[in-house]
Design a protein around this motif. Structure first.
Motif, PDB file in Angstrom:
ATOM      1  N   LEU A 140      97.239  59.981 -14.880  1.00 32.14           N
ATOM      2  CA  LEU A 140      96.123  60.922 -14.767  1.00 32.14           C
ATOM      3  C   LEU A 140      96.083  61.493 -13.356  1.00 32.14           C
ATOM      4  O   LEU A 140      96.080  60.742 -12.377  1.00 32.14           O
ATOM      5  CB  LEU A 140      94.818  60.189 -15.075  1.00 32.14           C
ATOM      6  CG  LEU A 140      93.509  60.950 -14.858  1.00 32.14           C
ATOM      7  CD1 LEU A 140      93.398  62.104 -15.842  1.00 32.14           C
ATOM      8  CD2 LEU A 140      92.318  60.023 -14.986  1.00 32.14           C
ATOM      9  N   GLN A 141      96.067  62.809 -13.275  1.00 30.17           N
ATOM     10  CA  GLN A 141      96.018  63.478 -11.978  1.00 30.17           C
ATOM     11  C   GLN A 141      94.951  64.562 -11.995  1.00 30.17           C
ATOM     12  O   GLN A 141      94.756  65.235 -13.012  1.00 30.17           O
ATOM     13  CB  GLN A 141      97.375  64.101 -11.635  1.00 30.17           C
ATOM     14  CG  GLN A 141      98.498  63.101 -11.436  1.00 30.17           C
ATOM     15  CD  GLN A 141      98.269  62.184 -10.243  1.00 30.17           C
ATOM     16  OE1 GLN A 141      97.726  62.611  -9.219  1.00 30.17           O
ATOM     17  NE2 GLN A 141      98.667  60.921 -10.378  1.00 30.17           N
ATOM     18  N   PRO A 142      94.241  64.739 -10.880  1.00 28.16           N
ATOM     19  CA  PRO A 142      93.292  65.855 -10.811  1.00 28.16           C
ATOM     20  C   PRO A 142      94.052  67.170 -10.885  1.00 28.16           C
ATOM     21  O   PRO A 142      95.232  67.246 -10.522  1.00 28.16           O
ATOM     22  CB  PRO A 142      92.615  65.654  -9.451  1.00 28.16           C
ATOM     23  CG  PRO A 142      93.623  64.885  -8.646  1.00 28.16           C
ATOM     24  CD  PRO A 142      94.331  63.986  -9.618  1.00 28.16           C
ATOM     25  N   THR A 143      93.403  68.201 -11.353  1.00 29.54           N
ATOM     26  CA  THR A 143      94.032  69.514 -11.481  1.00 29.54           C
ATOM     27  C   THR A 143      93.204  70.548 -10.744  1.00 29.54           C
ATOM     28  O   THR A 143      92.051  70.292 -10.350  1.00 29.54           O
ATOM     29  CB  THR A 143      94.157  69.923 -12.962  1.00 29.54           C
ATOM     30  OG1 THR A 143      92.832  70.079 -13.511  1.00 29.54           O
ATOM     31  CG2 THR A 143      94.924  68.872 -13.761  1.00 29.54           C
ATOM     32  N   SER A 144      93.783  71.722 -10.565  1.00 27.01           N
ATOM     33  CA  SER A 144      93.024  72.797  -9.936  1.00 27.01           C
ATOM     34  C   SER A 144      91.844  73.206 -10.800  1.00 27.01           C
ATOM     35  O   SER A 144      90.797  73.627 -10.311  1.00 27.01           O
ATOM     36  CB  SER A 144      93.930  74.001  -9.673  1.00 27.01           C
ATOM     37  OG  SER A 144      94.535  74.450 -10.877  1.00 27.01           O
ATOM     38  N   GLY A 165      93.804  64.849 -18.979  1.00 21.42           N
ATOM     39  CA  GLY A 165      92.843  64.463 -17.958  1.00 21.42           C
ATOM     40  C   GLY A 165      91.749  65.480 -17.696  1.00 21.42           C
ATOM     41  O   GLY A 165      90.644  65.106 -17.293  1.00 21.42           O
ATOM     42  N   ASP A 166      92.044  66.759 -17.919  1.00 17.39           N
ATOM     43  CA  ASP A 166      91.026  67.783 -17.684  1.00 17.39           C
ATOM     44  C   ASP A 166      90.616  68.486 -18.977  1.00 17.39           C
ATOM     45  O   ASP A 166      90.089  69.594 -18.948  1.00 17.39           O
ATOM     46  CB  ASP A 166      91.518  68.811 -16.667  1.00 17.39           C
ATOM     47  CG  ASP A 166      92.795  69.519 -17.099  1.00 17.39           C
ATOM     48  OD1 ASP A 166      93.326  69.180 -18.173  1.00 17.39           O
ATOM     49  OD2 ASP A 166      93.264  70.409 -16.353  1.00 17.39           O
ATOM     50  N   LYS A 167      90.852  67.805 -20.109  1.00 12.96           N
ATOM     51  CA  LYS A 167      90.584  68.406 -21.412  1.00 12.96           C
ATOM     52  C   LYS A 167      89.852  67.423 -22.329  1.00 12.96           C
ATOM     53  O   LYS A 167      89.676  66.255 -21.991  1.00 12.96           O
ATOM     54  CB  LYS A 167      91.897  68.838 -22.075  1.00 12.96           C
ATOM     55  CG  LYS A 167      92.701  69.852 -21.261  1.00 12.96           C
ATOM     56  CD  LYS A 167      94.033  70.126 -21.910  1.00 12.96           C
ATOM     57  CE  LYS A 167      94.846  71.124 -21.088  1.00 12.96           C
ATOM     58  NZ  LYS A 167      95.240  70.544 -19.778  1.00 12.96           N
ATOM     59  N   ILE A 168      89.456  67.906 -23.502  1.00 14.84           N
ATOM     60  CA  ILE A 168      88.925  67.048 -24.559  1.00 14.84           C
ATOM     61  C   ILE A 168      90.003  66.949 -25.626  1.00 14.84           C
ATOM     62  O   ILE A 168      90.350  67.950 -26.265  1.00 14.84           O
ATOM     63  CB  ILE A 168      87.625  67.609 -25.153  1.00 14.84           C
ATOM     64  CG1 ILE A 168      86.522  67.623 -24.089  1.00 14.84           C
ATOM     65  CG2 ILE A 168      87.179  66.787 -26.362  1.00 14.84           C
ATOM     66  CD1 ILE A 168      85.227  68.255 -24.563  1.00 14.84           C
ATOM     67  N   LEU A 205      90.200  71.071 -12.755  1.00 18.24           N
ATOM     68  CA  LEU A 205      89.215  69.996 -12.705  1.00 18.24           C
ATOM     69  C   LEU A 205      89.591  68.976 -11.630  1.00 18.24           C
ATOM     70  O   LEU A 205      90.188  67.947 -11.918  1.00 18.24           O
ATOM     71  CB  LEU A 205      89.089  69.294 -14.067  1.00 18.24           C
ATOM     72  CG  LEU A 205      88.043  68.180 -14.133  1.00 18.24           C
ATOM     73  CD1 LEU A 205      86.642  68.730 -13.851  1.00 18.24           C
ATOM     74  CD2 LEU A 205      88.066  67.489 -15.503  1.00 18.24           C
ATOM     75  N   PRO A 206      89.238  69.284 -10.378  1.00 17.70           N
ATOM     76  CA  PRO A 206      89.326  68.230  -9.354  1.00 17.70           C
ATOM     77  C   PRO A 206      88.341  67.125  -9.720  1.00 17.70           C
ATOM     78  O   PRO A 206      87.345  67.366 -10.396  1.00 17.70           O
ATOM     79  CB  PRO A 206      88.897  68.955  -8.075  1.00 17.70           C
ATOM     80  CG  PRO A 206      88.974  70.415  -8.391  1.00 17.70           C
ATOM     81  CD  PRO A 206      88.713  70.546  -9.852  1.00 17.70           C
ATOM     82  N   LEU A 211      85.177  64.501 -21.146  1.00 16.77           N
ATOM     83  CA  LEU A 211      83.883  64.789 -21.753  1.00 16.77           C
ATOM     84  C   LEU A 211      82.828  65.042 -20.679  1.00 16.77           C
ATOM     85  O   LEU A 211      81.918  65.865 -20.855  1.00 16.77           O
ATOM     86  CB  LEU A 211      83.450  63.623 -22.646  1.00 16.77           C
ATOM     87  CG  LEU A 211      84.209  63.443 -23.957  1.00 16.77           C
ATOM     88  CD1 LEU A 211      83.942  62.055 -24.540  1.00 16.77           C
ATOM     89  CD2 LEU A 211      83.828  64.518 -24.964  1.00 16.77           C
ATOM     90  N   HIS A 212      82.955  64.330 -19.566  1.00 16.77           N
ATOM     91  CA  HIS A 212      81.983  64.454 -18.481  1.00 16.77           C
ATOM     92  C   HIS A 212      81.987  65.837 -17.845  1.00 16.77           C
ATOM     93  O   HIS A 212      81.026  66.214 -17.169  1.00 16.77           O
ATOM     94  CB  HIS A 212      82.273  63.414 -17.399  1.00 16.77           C
ATOM     95  CG  HIS A 212      83.613  63.603 -16.736  1.00 16.77           C
ATOM     96  ND1 HIS A 212      84.787  63.217 -17.333  1.00 16.77           N
ATOM     97  CD2 HIS A 212      83.960  64.166 -15.548  1.00 16.77           C
ATOM     98  CE1 HIS A 212      85.810  63.507 -16.526  1.00 16.77           C
ATOM     99  NE2 HIS A 212      85.332  64.092 -15.442  1.00 16.77           N
ATOM    100  N   ALA A 213      83.054  66.598 -18.064  1.00 20.39           N
ATOM    101  CA  ALA A 213      83.166  67.920 -17.459  1.00 20.39           C
ATOM    102  C   ALA A 213      82.842  69.047 -18.429  1.00 20.39           C
ATOM    103  O   ALA A 213      82.344  70.097 -18.023  1.00 20.39           O
ATOM    104  CB  ALA A 213      84.577  68.125 -16.894  1.00 20.39           C
ATOM    105  N   HIS A 214      83.096  68.819 -19.705  1.00 14.76           N
ATOM    106  CA  HIS A 214      83.043  69.919 -20.664  1.00 14.76           C
ATOM    107  C   HIS A 214      81.877  69.863 -21.651  1.00 14.76           C
ATOM    108  O   HIS A 214      81.621  70.852 -22.335  1.00 14.76           O
ATOM    109  CB  HIS A 214      84.350  69.981 -21.449  1.00 14.76           C
ATOM    110  CG  HIS A 214      85.546  70.266 -20.595  1.00 14.76           C
ATOM    111  ND1 HIS A 214      85.640  71.395 -19.805  1.00 14.76           N
ATOM    112  CD2 HIS A 214      86.693  69.567 -20.390  1.00 14.76           C
ATOM    113  CE1 HIS A 214      86.800  71.384 -19.164  1.00 14.76           C
ATOM    114  NE2 HIS A 214      87.454  70.288 -19.491  1.00 14.76           N
TER     115      HIS A 214
END
Length: 291
Positions: A278-282, A74-77, A284-285, A107-110
């Motif tokens: 899928l859960q938010p992480t510290s 969820g917080d990775k590619i 990637l909230p 992808l939207h974050a990285h």
């Protein structure tokens, strides 16, 4: 002139989906396509993580939900592959760039270009027109629908995997990076099906137990004649209500069908289920759509 008219907003709420032609220019689409080539060039996936993406019920449980590679994406590619692209030893049977089903889920974050498109003024304006007050981005993915082998996506509802309380808080933004036709696997919808709730959920099981996820409920059986196709030109945007039933067929053509998709959740008076895969992480909230 508004990007979305009142009539189109009404149609979205009536049908559960809306096609907006010409939202992105050919140049913008080509830039996304070239950027994903760079991401593929950097692909380094250990053999034990070469997860085959599938939407068949039992295969989902074994190939996706039980794989830590998927649950922690969820917080990775990360990279998910078509069936039949690896041999018994995990080596590629087809060119690497032709093996991937999708890349997800952040992808939207990285990747700056995907971040720019996701938070673009036009996307924000459309979200405002849909009445979204405090939307956040929960996940994103680039879908390839490879020529000749691009697998079908069986009928499903996005809220099965992205569950909120109450329902009705998830909206998908699906950008046609390439033309999507009935031959290469365009989306198909059951208009109005978003008003009937959902029939199943994919949930995490108790930590330390196996399998890591399970389905609660069963997918309904749908008649083929209930679905209507939504072929779109390159650069079109398809808005997808979280509970509308949709699918896509296998790509048997010689043309790929690339798409960039992301989902947003309205957080006003809404709770994200702690049972979702899928859960938010510290690290990637869920970031706000509005910047």
């Amino acid at each position: 002139m508004a990007l979305v008219t009142d009539e189109q907003v009404h149609k979205f709420h009536k049908d559960g989906f809306l096609v907006l032609e010409g939202m992105f220019s050919p140049e913008e689409c080509e830039a996304l396509k070239q950027e994903i080539v760079k991401v593929l060039q950097d692909m380094d996936v250990p053999p034990h993580c070469r997860t085959v993406f599938t939407t068949q019920h039992e295969e989902q449980l074994h190939a996706q939900g039980n794989a830590d590679y998927f649950l922690t994406s969820g917080d990775k590619i990360r990279f998910f592959f078509e069936k039949g692209v690896f041999d018994a030893t995990g080596d590629f049977l087809v060119p690497r760039e032709k093996s991937v089903n999708k890349i997800g889920h952040a992808l939207h974050a990285h990747v700056p270009l995907f971040r720019h498109v996701t938070h673009s003024a036009k996307v924000q304006e459309i979200a405002h027109r849909l009445g979204l007050v405090k939307p956040v981005i929960v996940q994103s993915m680039y879908i390839f629908k490879q020529p000749g082998i691009g697998g079908e996506v069986t009928p499903h509802q996005d809220a099965t995997f992205l569950y909120t309380e109450p329902l009705g808080a998830i909206t998908g933004f699906w950008i046609a990076v390439q033309e999507a036709t009935e031959e290469n696997g365009c989306l198909w919808f059951i208009p109005g099906s978003h008003r009937a709730g959902i029939s199943r959920r994919m949930v995490r099981t108790t930590p330390g137990t196996f399998p890591l996820t399970q389905f609660v409920g069963e997918e309904q059986n749908y008649r083929d004649d209930e679905f209507v196709p939504a072929p779109v030109t390159k650069g079109s945007l398809v808005l997808i209500h979280g509970e509308v039933v949709h699918k896509s067929e296998m790509n048997n053509s010689a043309n790929s069908r690339h798409a960039y998709s992301f989902h947003v959740m309205e957080t006003k008076d809404t709770r994200w289920s702690p049972d979702n895969w899928l859960q938010p992480t510290s690290e990637l909230p869920f970031p706000s759509l509005y910047t």
